[in-house]
Design a protein around this motif. Structure first.
Motif, PDB file in Angstrom:
ATOM      1  N   GLY A  14       0.804  -1.209   0.000  1.00 54.54           N
ATOM      2  CA  GLY A  14       0.000   0.000   0.000  1.00 54.54           C
ATOM      3  C   GLY A  14       0.851   1.279   0.000  1.00 54.54           C
ATOM      4  N   GLU A  15       2.153   1.149   0.179  1.00 56.20           N
ATOM      5  CA  GLU A  15       3.019   2.313   0.280  1.00 56.20           C
ATOM      6  C   GLU A  15       3.334   2.850  -1.124  1.00 56.20           C
ATOM      7  OE1 GLU A  15       6.567   2.988   3.245  1.00 56.20           O
ATOM      8  OE2 GLU A  15       7.203   1.828   1.517  1.00 56.20           O
ATOM      9  N   ALA A  16       3.380   4.181  -1.254  1.00 50.92           N
ATOM     10  CA  ALA A  16       3.701   4.790  -2.552  1.00 50.92           C
ATOM     11  C   ALA A  16       5.175   4.593  -2.845  1.00 50.92           C
ATOM     12  CB  ALA A  16       3.378   6.277  -2.522  1.00 50.92           C
ATOM     13  N   HIS A  17       5.539   4.696  -4.104  1.00 48.59           N
ATOM     14  CA  HIS A  17       6.922   4.503  -4.532  1.00 48.59           C
ATOM     15  C   HIS A  17       7.792   5.629  -3.977  1.00 48.59           C
ATOM     16  CE1 HIS A  17      10.292   3.321  -6.951  1.00 48.59           C
ATOM     17  NE2 HIS A  17      10.366   4.528  -7.486  1.00 48.59           N
ATOM     18  N   ARG A  18       8.894   5.303  -3.354  1.00 44.76           N
ATOM     19  CA  ARG A  18       9.827   6.306  -2.832  1.00 44.76           C
ATOM     20  C   ARG A  18      10.837   6.659  -3.926  1.00 44.76           C
ATOM     21  NH1 ARG A  18      12.215   3.203   1.970  1.00 44.76           N
ATOM     22  NH2 ARG A  18      11.861   1.632   0.433  1.00 44.76           N
ATOM     23  N   PRO A  19      11.042   7.937  -4.134  1.00 44.51           N
ATOM     24  CA  PRO A  19      12.004   8.319  -5.177  1.00 44.51           C
ATOM     25  C   PRO A  19      13.430   8.029  -4.736  1.00 44.51           C
ATOM     26  CG  PRO A  19      11.092  10.277  -4.131  1.00 44.51           C
ATOM     27  CD  PRO A  19      10.378   9.091  -3.564  1.00 44.51           C
ATOM     28  N   ASP A  20      14.096   7.143  -5.425  1.00 41.24           N
ATOM     29  CA  ASP A  20      15.499   6.806  -5.195  1.00 41.24           C
ATOM     30  C   ASP A  20      16.249   6.925  -6.517  1.00 41.24           C
ATOM     31  OD1 ASP A  20      15.016   6.194  -2.573  1.00 41.24           O
ATOM     32  OD2 ASP A  20      14.758   4.052  -2.940  1.00 41.24           O
ATOM     33  N   GLY A  21      17.508   7.268  -6.473  1.00 41.65           N
ATOM     34  CA  GLY A  21      18.375   7.249  -7.647  1.00 41.65           C
ATOM     35  C   GLY A  21      17.880   8.128  -8.773  1.00 41.65           C
ATOM     36  N   LEU A  22      17.528   7.506  -9.890  1.00 38.23           N
ATOM     37  CA  LEU A  22      17.123   8.228 -11.096  1.00 38.23           C
ATOM     38  C   LEU A  22      15.814   8.970 -10.876  1.00 38.23           C
ATOM     39  CD1 LEU A  22      17.844   8.840 -13.987  1.00 38.23           C
ATOM     40  CD2 LEU A  22      16.637   6.775 -14.682  1.00 38.23           C
ATOM     41  N   ASP A  23      14.890   8.373 -10.131  1.00 36.86           N
ATOM     42  CA  ASP A  23      13.627   9.056  -9.844  1.00 36.86           C
ATOM     43  C   ASP A  23      13.875  10.328  -9.035  1.00 36.86           C
ATOM     44  OD1 ASP A  23      12.239   7.092 -11.152  1.00 36.86           O
ATOM     45  OD2 ASP A  23      11.846   5.921  -9.323  1.00 36.86           O
ATOM     46  N   LEU A  24      14.808  10.276  -8.086  1.00 38.13           N
ATOM     47  CA  LEU A  24      15.143  11.428  -7.278  1.00 38.13           C
ATOM     48  C   LEU A  24      15.792  12.523  -8.139  1.00 38.13           C
ATOM     49  CD1 LEU A  24      15.207  12.641  -4.454  1.00 38.13           C
ATOM     50  CD2 LEU A  24      17.421  11.556  -4.109  1.00 38.13           C
ATOM     51  N   ALA A  25      16.661  12.145  -9.064  1.00 38.48           N
ATOM     52  CA  ALA A  25      17.302  13.113  -9.959  1.00 38.48           C
ATOM     53  C   ALA A  25      16.281  13.777 -10.871  1.00 38.48           C
ATOM     54  CB  ALA A  25      18.384  12.428 -10.788  1.00 38.48           C
ATOM     55  N   ARG A  26      15.345  13.010 -11.387  1.00 42.06           N
ATOM     56  CA  ARG A  26      14.296  13.585 -12.241  1.00 42.06           C
ATOM     57  C   ARG A  26      13.431  14.562 -11.456  1.00 42.06           C
ATOM     58  NH1 ARG A  26      12.811   7.988 -15.139  1.00 42.06           N
ATOM     59  NH2 ARG A  26      14.426   8.067 -16.750  1.00 42.06           N
ATOM     60  N   ALA A  27      13.101  14.211 -10.216  1.00 42.37           N
ATOM     61  CA  ALA A  27      12.285  15.091  -9.388  1.00 42.37           C
ATOM     62  C   ALA A  27      13.041  16.385  -9.087  1.00 42.37           C
ATOM     63  CB  ALA A  27      11.894  14.378  -8.097  1.00 42.37           C
ATOM     64  N   ALA A  28      14.350  16.291  -8.835  1.00 40.31           N
ATOM     65  CA  ALA A  28      15.155  17.494  -8.572  1.00 40.31           C
ATOM     66  C   ALA A  28      15.236  18.367  -9.811  1.00 40.31           C
ATOM     67  CB  ALA A  28      16.555  17.096  -8.109  1.00 40.31           C
ATOM     68  N   ALA A  29      15.360  17.767 -10.977  1.00 40.71           N
ATOM     69  CA  ALA A  29      15.408  18.536 -12.221  1.00 40.71           C
ATOM     70  C   ALA A  29      14.082  19.240 -12.472  1.00 40.71           C
ATOM     71  CB  ALA A  29      15.761  17.627 -13.394  1.00 40.71           C
ATOM     72  N   ARG A  30      12.970  18.548 -12.211  1.00 35.59           N
ATOM     73  CA  ARG A  30      11.663  19.174 -12.378  1.00 35.59           C
ATOM     74  C   ARG A  30      11.497  20.331 -11.395  1.00 35.59           C
ATOM     75  NH1 ARG A  30       9.920  13.818 -13.270  1.00 35.59           N
ATOM     76  NH2 ARG A  30       9.418  13.580 -11.061  1.00 35.59           N
ATOM     77  N   ALA A  31      11.966  20.164 -10.168  1.00 31.96           N
ATOM     78  CA  ALA A  31      11.841  21.220  -9.166  1.00 31.96           C
ATOM     79  C   ALA A  31      12.703  22.426  -9.530  1.00 31.96           C
ATOM     80  CB  ALA A  31      12.242  20.691  -7.795  1.00 31.96           C
ATOM     81  N   ALA A  32      13.886  22.172 -10.062  1.00 33.37           N
ATOM     82  CA  ALA A  32      14.766  23.278 -10.459  1.00 33.37           C
ATOM     83  C   ALA A  32      14.183  24.036 -11.632  1.00 33.37           C
ATOM     84  CB  ALA A  32      16.148  22.750 -10.797  1.00 33.37           C
ATOM     85  N   ALA A  33      13.558  23.319 -12.556  1.00 35.79           N
ATOM     86  CA  ALA A  33      12.963  23.977 -13.720  1.00 35.79           C
ATOM     87  C   ALA A  33      11.730  24.779 -13.326  1.00 35.79           C
ATOM     88  CB  ALA A  33      12.594  22.945 -14.781  1.00 35.79           C
ATOM     89  N   ALA A  34      11.059  24.367 -12.294  1.00 39.43           N
ATOM     90  CA  ALA A  34       9.841  25.048 -11.878  1.00 39.43           C
ATOM     91  C   ALA A  34      10.112  26.136 -10.844  1.00 39.43           C
ATOM     92  CB  ALA A  34       8.859  24.032 -11.292  1.00 39.43           C
ATOM     93  N   SER A  35      11.369  26.301 -10.416  1.00 41.90           N
ATOM     94  CA  SER A  35      11.656  27.307  -9.392  1.00 41.90           C
ATOM     95  C   SER A  35      11.495  28.700  -9.971  1.00 41.90           C
ATOM     96  CB  SER A  35      13.070  27.119  -8.842  1.00 41.90           C
ATOM     97  OG  SER A  35      14.007  27.403  -9.849  1.00 41.90           O
TER      98      SER A  35
END
Length: 190
Positions: A24-45
């Motif tokens: 039931g737990e959601a997917h935790r961002p690790d590795g490549l998922d974490l890098a993609r999330a950081a890139a999206r956050a930087a682009a949206a800043s």
């Protein structure tokens, strides 16, 4: 997939074993998922422009690599780069004048250079300080030939006048027996 499979997958990737995820737990961002999330956050800043995607093929108006012909982005010779820097800032005359100050003995001769030193240059006027009043008189007589030599080095009309100053003399204006309008001692200091 079971939680055991999840542990094996993380160990194969070379990372530390992760805790098993519950279904039931959601997917935790690790590795490549974490890098993609950081890139999206930087682009949206705030402060960074958003990238526009176009449906047409991408056209490049500016090349990112140099072609077969020389370009400003290519490595430049130091001499050419310094020449452009000096020309852009208008330092040509100042550098020539400082070069004359550095080669003073070569330009005017060692005998004159032993007794006379250039102090400043502004508006075509070169100020020279001598170590005695006799050398001040001598340099005043030699001034036209020195001006000619300097103008051949710096360019015609750069030096118009040589202002010759004698040595720095002590002041006789102090003490209780000084005279207000007196002419001081009658010595030439040299």
């Amino acid at each position: 997939m079971t939680s055991d499979d999840d542990e094996v997958r993380h160990e194969d990737a070379g990372s530390a074993p992760a805790e098993p995820m519950t279904p039931g737990e959601a997917h935790r961002p690790d590795g490549l998922d974490l890098a993609r999330a950081a890139a999206r956050a930087a682009a949206a800043s705030p402060g960074t422009p958003a990238r526009k995607r176009s449906s047409s093929p991408r056209r490049r108006t500016q090349t990112t690599s140099s072609g077969a012909r020389p370009d400003d982005r290519d490595p430049q010779l130091l001499d050419a780069a310094m020449g452009r820097l000096i020309a852009n800032h208008g330092w040509e005359l100042d550098l020539k004048v400082q070069g004359v100050f550095g080669r003073w003995a070569e330009l005017v001769g060692s005998e004159i250079a032993d007794h006379c030193t250039p102090e400043s240059f502004a508006d075509g006027r070169l100020v020279v300080r001598t170590d005695s009043t006799a050398w001040a008189t001598q340099l005043k007589l030699l001034a036209p030939s020195v001006v000619r030599r300097l103008n051949t080095e710096l360019g015609h009309g750069t030096v118009t006048v040589i202002d010759v100053h004698g040595p720095h003399l002590p002041t006789w204006k102090k003490g209780r027996l000084s005279s207000r309008d007196g002419r001081g001692p009658r010595d030439t200091y040299g």
